[in-house]
Every structure is written in structure tokens, then in C-alpha cells.
Scaffold this active site. Structure first.
Site, short mmCIF file in Angstrom:
data_model
loop_
_atom_site.label_atom_id
_atom_site.label_comp_id
_atom_site.label_asym_id
_atom_site.label_seq_id
_atom_site.Cartn_x
_atom_site.Cartn_y
_atom_site.Cartn_z
N ALA A 1 65.33 82.53 74.60
CA ALA A 1 65.21 81.74 75.82
C ALA A 1 63.99 80.81 75.85
CB ALA A 1 65.18 82.68 77.03
N ARG B 1 73.72 75.17 75.04
CA ARG B 1 73.99 76.62 75.16
C ARG B 1 73.92 76.98 76.63
NH1 ARG B 1 71.16 80.82 71.28
NH2 ARG B 1 72.96 82.07 71.88
N GLN C 1 69.94 89.49 65.00
CA GLN C 1 68.57 89.08 65.38
C GLN C 1 67.58 90.23 65.16
OE1 GLN C 1 71.25 88.33 67.21
NE2 GLN C 1 71.02 86.43 68.33
N ASP D 1 67.53 86.40 78.92
CA ASP D 1 67.82 84.97 78.81
C ASP D 1 67.93 84.34 80.19
OD1 ASP D 1 68.57 84.66 75.72
OD2 ASP D 1 69.14 86.61 76.49
N LYS E 1 70.99 89.89 75.49
CA LYS E 1 71.92 89.96 74.36
C LYS E 1 72.95 91.08 74.54
CE LYS E 1 71.99 87.65 71.56
NZ LYS E 1 72.86 86.45 71.58
O1 MRU Z 1 71.46 84.29 71.07
P1 MRU Z 1 69.96 84.26 71.08
O2 MRU Z 1 69.33 84.77 69.83
O3 MRU Z 1 69.39 82.94 71.54
O4 MRU Z 1 69.68 85.31 72.21
C1 MRU Z 1 68.48 85.39 72.80
C2 MRU Z 1 67.82 86.64 72.46
O5 MRU Z 1 67.20 86.71 71.43
C3 MRU Z 1 67.90 87.79 73.31
O6 MRU Z 1 68.91 87.87 74.19
C4 MRU Z 1 66.54 88.14 73.80
O7 MRU Z 1 66.53 89.49 74.00
C5 MRU Z 1 66.11 87.43 75.04
S1 MRU Z 1 65.58 85.83 74.76
C6 MRU Z 1 63.92 85.99 74.94
#
Ligand code: MRU
Length: 377
Positions: A56, A94, A207, A248, A259
Site C-alpha cells: 500500500a 490497482r 510475498q 491495504d 492480503k
Molecule cells: O498485492 P500486494 O503485494 O500489493 O499486497 C499488499 C501487501 O503486501 C499486503 O496486503 C500487506 O500486508 C499490506 S500492504 C502494506
């Protein structure tokens, strides 16, 4: 934070050439470290959409710099139109991370204060830099607040290692620096507290296994990789003291989008009486939303599930198929954890209950529009 002993940020502008911004291409980590130069808005949109950058805070910072690139490359006679169009493209790249629109709107608002093209270009650049600086600083600050949670647990355990479970990557790679969920962990390490992190693999994009485990390794933090389904088992067996995740987008009422799989961790933590904290800078709050069900959930391509990429034993990049041809896959990228399952939110201003009144008290400047609307209704 460090890569092979050298300090990096995840994004930085080229100081000599306006309109050029550097990022680390996260699709290739941890196998290859490649710096990519972004020079036009479409490239920035692709970098966000295809996840060269992700997380985010970093998505927000990249969008901010995308607006700087737009201002630097816009034709003189239609700078504002060009910026509006760029903002729209970036917003559509996104859907879930709130920081994206927040950053685009902030640059647009600031730029409108100036009259000349040169001034507007300067302001777009300065605002993008401020967004990035603020992201890093807010993460550093929330780390100091989160440190106290870890310190308390460490004291109760008489200095035995504090076992923290995290999901996905809310580390420095997901922000400009420090990370959200990892900032308290880095602060605890700096305070001499013994910490160990359980890292969820985080299928399908991995990730956790590709980024979080590597990032913690680079910083010398003890960590162990687990499959996404292991959390419940180790929580039942007393092997987790704290769950610490990022988000996010979080509503003004404390519902947390993160996520996919986070909700299941929150349920398991609740059932096992384990504190479940969410760390976020205020740029991730959606002050317009009352209900987590209204958070847009990104659905990504199915091939992220049916294929997997890595390097083979000879270090050669490979992508392999995991399924029978034509297997249908649904790739929901995020889920929502209701506020009732969240022990607290760790923000740059302190720790707050995941509850509308408490959040409003901590951020009174945002109690405006929606609260009044509801009051008048
Ligand atoms: O799909 P992404 O990798 O952009 O998702 C974001 C994340 O890495 C996670 O959801 C995260 O825990 C929060 S973003 C700081």
C-alpha cells in the site's frame, strides 16, 4: 533498510534528471536485484498493475511520483488536463490500496494552488517527495509505538524470544522504508529484544517467502517460513505470542482489508486468545467507508495460481505449471477482517482500538464529511 549491507529505499527520484524515478523491480526478488527507471506515466501504471512495485505505502509513493512524471512530461499548454488523465489512469491501476488515490488527490490538490506551469511542475515534484518522506517517517514512528507491545510481551516471557506471526509483506519493500508490520520488529531488535518471526508463505504471489523472509534475513532478524495453513496449528500449540500484519485499506470503523488469508489468521488468533494487531500509516485509512464490505477487492489473473516461478538448481529462472490444462482458478487478492477481531491499530500517532469513536478521536481532522452526513440523515 539494507540489501547486502547497503541501505536502500524502495523508490527514489533521479535528482539530476527531472521526470525519472528509480524503483526496485520486486518481481525478480530475491533472486535478482534490478533497478528500473520509470520515465512516463504508462510505465508507472504498468509498474503498479504488474507489481514491479507493490504494498500500500509504496503504491501510494509510486503514484505520487507518477504524478511528478506526468507534470514533467506534460505538454505546456495542457498540463492540468494531462495531470487529471494521469491521475485517472493511476487510480485504475490497482483497486484495493487506499494510498493510491490518496497520493494522486494530494498532488492534484497541491498543484492547483499554483498558476504557472513551472510552479506546478515544481509543486508536483515536491509533493511526491513529501509523500515518500512522510511514508518512511510515519512507518518509523508507528514502529516506536508497536515496540511497546513487543516489549510488554518480552517482559512477561522474561526475555524469552517473542514469536510474531506475519502474513504477506508489510515490510519496508511494501513502503518507502521500515514497513508497517515490520517497523515494530526492527524497533524491538534495535532495543535488544529477542524476536522471532513466523513468515506466512502468502500464496499465490509468495510475498512472504520471496520478500518478507528475505527482507528479515537481510536485517538479521530470526525468521521461519511456514505454509499459509500452518498458523492455526502453531497458535494452538503456544508458538505464537502476537500476530502483526499490515493493511491495504482500513475503514473509519476499523475493518481491515489485507492480503487474502488474513481473516483466517485473525479468526485463529481470536480463538486462541492471541493479540492481533494491524499496523498502518494514516494514508491507508479510507475516511469515506463505514463498512469493510464496501472495500473493493482485487481479483487477479488465475495464472498466478496455476503457475509458479522461481530459479532451478542451476540458478536459471523457470516458470512451471502446477495444474491440469484449463483448470479454472479464482484469485481473490485481499480479504476483510472485521474490526471485532482486531486487538488494535498501530498508527504513527499511537495505538488505537479498531473502533469508530476511538479512531475519530485520534484523527479529529477526518471526523468531517461522512460523520456529519450521517448526523444529518
Ligand atoms: O498485492 P500486494 O503485494 O500489493 O499486497 C499488499 C501487501 O503486501 C499486503 O496486503 C500487506 O500486508 C499490506 S500492504 C502494506
Amino acid at each position: 533498510m539494507k540489501i547486502n549491507g547497503t541501505s536502500y529505499r524502495t523508490i527514489w527520484p533521479d535528482r539530476d534528471k527531472p521526470g525519472i524515478v528509480n524503483i526496485i523491480d520486486q518481481r525478480l526478488l530475491p533472486f535478482e536485484f534490478i533497478i528500473e527507471k520509470l520515465t512516463d506515466v504508462d510505465q508507472v501504471v504498468t509498474a503498479i498493475k504488474d507489481m514491479h512495485v507493490r504494498g500500500a505505502g509504496l503504491i501510494g509513493a509510486t503514484a505520487g511520483f507518477g504524478m511528478h512524471i506526468a507534470a514533467a512530461t506534460a505538454p505546456q499548454h495542457r498540463l492540468m488536463d494531462f495531470l487529471e488523465e494521469a491521475g485517472e489512469k493511476l487510480n485504475n491501476s490497482r483497486p484495493t490500496a487506499r494510498n493510491l488515490k490518496w497520493a494522486v488527490d494530494r498532488v492534484l490538490l497541491e498543484v492547483q494552488q499554483a498558476d504557472t506551469v513551472a510552479e506546478r511542475r515544481r509543486i508536483a515534484f515536491e509533493t511526491a517527495c513529501q509523500i515518500a518522506e512522510e511514508d518512511a517517517e510515519f512507518c518509523r514512528r508507528l514502529g516506536q509505538h508497536g515496540l511497546e507491545i513487543i516489549r510488554d510481551i518480552s517482559k512477561k516471557k522474561n526475555g524469552e524470544p517473542v514469536n510474531i506471526l506475519t502474513h504477506c509483506n508489510a515490510g519496508w519493500l511494501a513502503f518507502v522504508d521500515y514497513g508497517s508490520a515490520t517497523a515494530p520488529i526492527y524497533a524491538a531488535r534495535d532495543a535488544g529484544i529477542d524476536v522471532h518471526v513466523w513468515v506466512d508463505e502468502t500464496r499465490p504471489w509468495n510475498q512472504g517467502s520471496r520478500l518478507t523472509a528475505w527482507e528479515l534475513q537481510q536485517e538479521g532478524i530470526a525468521n521461519t517460513l511456514i505454509t499459509d495453513n500452518t498458523g492455526g496449528h502453531i497458535m494452538q500449540n503456544g508458538m505464537v505470542d502476537l500476530v502483526l500484519v499490515g493493511t491495504d485499506r482500513t475503514t473509519r470503523t476499523g475493518d481491515v482489508a489485507n492480503k487474502i488469508g488474513t481473516y483466517l489468521k485473525a479468526l485463529a488468533a481470536f480463538d486462541n486468545n492471541i493479540p492481533f494487531f494491524v499496523a498502518l500509516p494514516s494514508s491507508t485509512f479510507d475516511w469515506d467507508l463505514d463498512n469493510g464490505h464496501d472495500i473493493p477487492i482485487e481479483i487477479r489473473e488465475g495464472n498466478e495460481l496455476t503457475e509458479i516461478s522461481g530459479v532451478d538448481v542451476n540458478g536459471k529462472k523457470q516458470t512451471v505449471t502446477l495444474t491440469a490444462p484449463n483448470t479454472r482458478a479464482a484469485n481473490f487478492s485481499f480479504d476483510v477482517t472485521p474490526a471485532r477481531l482486531v486487538t488494535g491499530l498501530i498508527t504513527e500517532r499511537g495505538i488505537v482500538a479498531a473502533e469508530e469513536k476511538a479512531i475519530a478521536k485520534m484523527y479529529p481532522e477526518h471526523t468531517g464529511e461522512r460523520g456529519q452526513e450521517r448526523g444529518q440523515a
